[in-house]
Design a protein around this motif. Sequence first.
Motif, PDB file in Angstrom:
ATOM      1  N   ALA A  13      -1.204   1.418  -0.123  1.00 35.08           N
ATOM      2  CA  ALA A  13      -0.192   1.128  -1.143  1.00 35.08           C
ATOM      3  C   ALA A  13       0.893   0.316  -0.454  1.00 35.08           C
ATOM      4  N   VAL A  30      12.277   1.749  -7.597  1.00 34.31           N
ATOM      5  CA  VAL A  30      10.829   1.708  -7.388  1.00 34.31           C
ATOM      6  C   VAL A  30      10.512   0.341  -6.803  1.00 34.31           C
ATOM      7  N   SER A  33       5.190  -4.290  -6.342  1.00 33.01           N
ATOM      8  CA  SER A  33       3.968  -4.632  -5.614  1.00 33.01           C
ATOM      9  C   SER A  33       4.207  -5.960  -4.918  1.00 33.01           C
ATOM     10  N   ASN A  41       1.505  -0.588  -5.899  1.00 33.06           N
ATOM     11  CA  ASN A  41       2.395   0.411  -5.342  1.00 33.06           C
ATOM     12  C   ASN A  41       2.213   1.735  -6.080  1.00 33.06           C
ATOM     13  N   GLU A  42       0.996   2.120  -6.340  1.00 37.58           N
ATOM     14  CA  GLU A  42       0.736   3.384  -7.027  1.00 37.58           C
ATOM     15  C   GLU A  42      -0.213   4.227  -6.195  1.00 37.58           C
ATOM     16  N   PRO A  44      -2.359   7.698  -6.213  1.00 34.41           N
ATOM     17  CA  PRO A  44      -2.877   8.684  -7.162  1.00 34.41           C
ATOM     18  C   PRO A  44      -2.489  10.122  -6.818  1.00 34.41           C
ATOM     19  N   THR A 105       0.410  14.084  -2.487  1.00 34.68           N
ATOM     20  CA  THR A 105       1.052  13.840  -3.779  1.00 34.68           C
ATOM     21  C   THR A 105       0.608  14.869  -4.808  1.00 34.68           C
ATOM     22  N   VAL A 108       0.883  11.190  -9.796  1.00 45.75           N
ATOM     23  CA  VAL A 108       0.854   9.768  -9.465  1.00 45.75           C
ATOM     24  C   VAL A 108       2.256   9.384  -8.998  1.00 45.75           C
ATOM     25  N   ARG A 109       2.341   8.708  -7.862  1.00 44.64           N
ATOM     26  CA  ARG A 109       3.644   8.353  -7.281  1.00 44.64           C
ATOM     27  C   ARG A 109       3.715   6.873  -6.963  1.00 44.64           C
ATOM     28  N   ASN A 110       4.922   6.358  -6.945  1.00 45.94           N
ATOM     29  CA  ASN A 110       5.220   5.015  -6.463  1.00 45.94           C
ATOM     30  C   ASN A 110       6.106   5.144  -5.232  1.00 45.94           C
ATOM     31  N   THR A 112       9.348   4.497  -3.415  1.00 45.52           N
ATOM     32  CA  THR A 112      10.697   4.192  -3.860  1.00 45.52           C
ATOM     33  C   THR A 112      11.650   4.196  -2.668  1.00 45.52           C
TER      34      THR A 112
END
Length: 132
Positions: A13, A30, A33, A41-42, A44, A105, A108-110, A112
Amino acid sequence: MPVMEGTRGLKVAVGEYDFAVDGGTVGTKVLRSAPGDSNGNEIPAGSVILGGYIEVDTAVLSATGTVAVQAQAAADVLAATGQAGLTVGRKDVIPVWTGSTSLKTTAVRNITIVVATAALTAGKFRVVLFYR
């Protein structure tokens, strides 16, 4: 049972910050990408972040501001760091390929960043995280 191609290998990511595009206000942002990056930038849910790095292209500047990077919880990728710690070059992150520093995780995370204390006035960097 057969394994689907590409499902067991490491994934990446990548999130990008650029003061010229994103501004430098205090708060949580956030990351975008990186241009041309198809992975995005995700991260799972249920992924384990094993390691990574931060590539600083333009030094981060601020009077007294700090930047923290997070994926699952507050400052879990990079603790709050002032401009002296975000000069041009490659920087370490907290997950360093060990069980005790890895992050799992729960959704679902980005990737930041959290800008605190004072606004940023310059900077450009990419956060690259490897996960399974």
